[in-house]
Design an enzyme around this catalytic site. Structure first.
Site, short mmCIF file in Angstrom:
data_model
loop_
_atom_site.label_atom_id
_atom_site.label_comp_id
_atom_site.label_asym_id
_atom_site.label_seq_id
_atom_site.Cartn_x
_atom_site.Cartn_y
_atom_site.Cartn_z
N PRO A 29 -4.18 -5.62 -3.93
CA PRO A 29 -5.13 -4.77 -4.65
C PRO A 29 -5.20 -3.38 -4.01
O PRO A 29 -5.20 -3.24 -2.79
CB PRO A 29 -6.45 -5.53 -4.51
N GLU A 30 -5.26 -2.36 -4.87
CA GLU A 30 -5.28 -0.99 -4.38
C GLU A 30 -6.67 -0.39 -4.56
O GLU A 30 -7.62 -1.07 -4.97
CB GLU A 30 -4.19 -0.18 -5.07
N LYS A 48 -9.32 1.16 0.41
CA LYS A 48 -9.25 -0.27 0.07
C LYS A 48 -10.35 -1.09 0.75
O LYS A 48 -10.32 -2.31 0.70
CB LYS A 48 -7.87 -0.81 0.46
N ASN A 108 1.51 -0.01 -3.29
CA ASN A 108 2.88 0.04 -3.77
C ASN A 108 2.99 0.41 -5.23
O ASN A 108 3.95 1.05 -5.65
CB ASN A 108 3.54 -1.33 -3.53
N ARG A 144 8.30 -4.22 0.80
CA ARG A 144 7.81 -3.61 -0.43
C ARG A 144 8.85 -2.66 -1.00
O ARG A 144 9.17 -1.63 -0.41
CB ARG A 144 6.51 -2.85 -0.18
#
Length: 258
Positions: free
Chosen positions: A2-3, A51, A163, A245
């Protein structure tokens, strides 16, 4: 993972459920804070920085980080939880609802004054009303030989990007993710794009992904097959995570620097 936009919207869901209400139950299911009892405390605010999420009383702050799998859900008292109880890491309840944090990567209870220690190393929060674009650029340019794709992922530069959005931002600016920060002439425009994208994703969801996880699918701009690449980043605070990533881009719209 989660961003920043997900954490921002999580806080928006938690505020009407918790703020201004007194806790009738608190259950911290992590060993270090298992004995903490906040029953009778009034929740005064729910805030975010990048975050990181903070649920505050007048003296304490409950700091949580979603990491990879975490999320908060709100249930009416007596309602059946929609995730297994064994996955709950924290329960905060009042006379109306239960707010449950599942699979949270981090849970801690801090004095309010210690919140700053948690976020002191982070760059400007892209979703903050006082976002400092000049400071973000300064931090990015502190390592001019670092690729922009890696630099955007580093929370010490800008807080909130993960990402998904580093791929989207580079695509929108037609910048190859391996381009060195010091070689980007329009760095202020890229920072402005990051600010715009994150705020749109947080405040006008859903964000429709343009390139993220669309490897081999046609570019929405030119039709060429999109590709994914893992960027080497020795300056990352978490190089193992960085190597895992991939970043997505169009090899035609975002030509590789020579």
């Amino acid at each position: 993972m989660p961003e920043g936009d997900t954490v921002f919207r999580t806080a928006e869901r938690l505020r009407p459920a918790l703020v201004g209400k007194t806790l009738s139950r608190s259950d911290f299911r992590v060993p270090r804070f298992a004995t903490v009892d906040l029953v009778g405390d009034l929740i005064t605010d729910v805030g975010t920085y990048g975050k990181h999420l903070f649920i505050r009383t007048d003296k304490l702050s409950i700091h949580t980080h979603l990491k990879m799998e975490g999320e908060w859900r709100v249930f009416h008292c007596g309602q059946r939880w929609t995730k297994p109880r064994v996955n709950a890491r924290i329960v905060l309840a009042n006379d109306e609802v239960e707010a449950v944090g599942f699979d949270l990567g981090k849970v801690e209870v801090l004095p309010l004054a210690d919140e700053q220690k948690v976020i002191a190393h982070l760059g400007p929060d892209l979703l903050a009303p006082n976002f400092d674009a000049d400071e973000a650029q300064r931090r990015l340019l502190a390592y001019p030989k670092r690729s922009i794709g890696a630099a955007l992922l580093d929370q010490r530069n800008l807080a909130g990007i993960g990402n998904i959005y580093r791929s989207e931002i580079c695509f929108l600016r037609k910048v190859h993710p391996a381009t060195l920060v010091g070689d980007i002439d329009a760095l202020p425009a890229l920072v402005a794009e990051a600010h715009r994208v994150m705020n749109q994703a947080a405040r006008q969801p859903p964000w429709r992904q343009l390139v993220y996880r669309k490897n081999r699918r046609p570019c929405p701009r030119c039709g060429m097959a999109l590709v994914a690449r893992v960027l080497d980043d020795p300056d990352s605070p978490d190089p193992v995570s960085q190597r895992e990533r991939g970043i997505y881009f169009c090899p035609r719209c975002q030509p590789e620097p020579s």
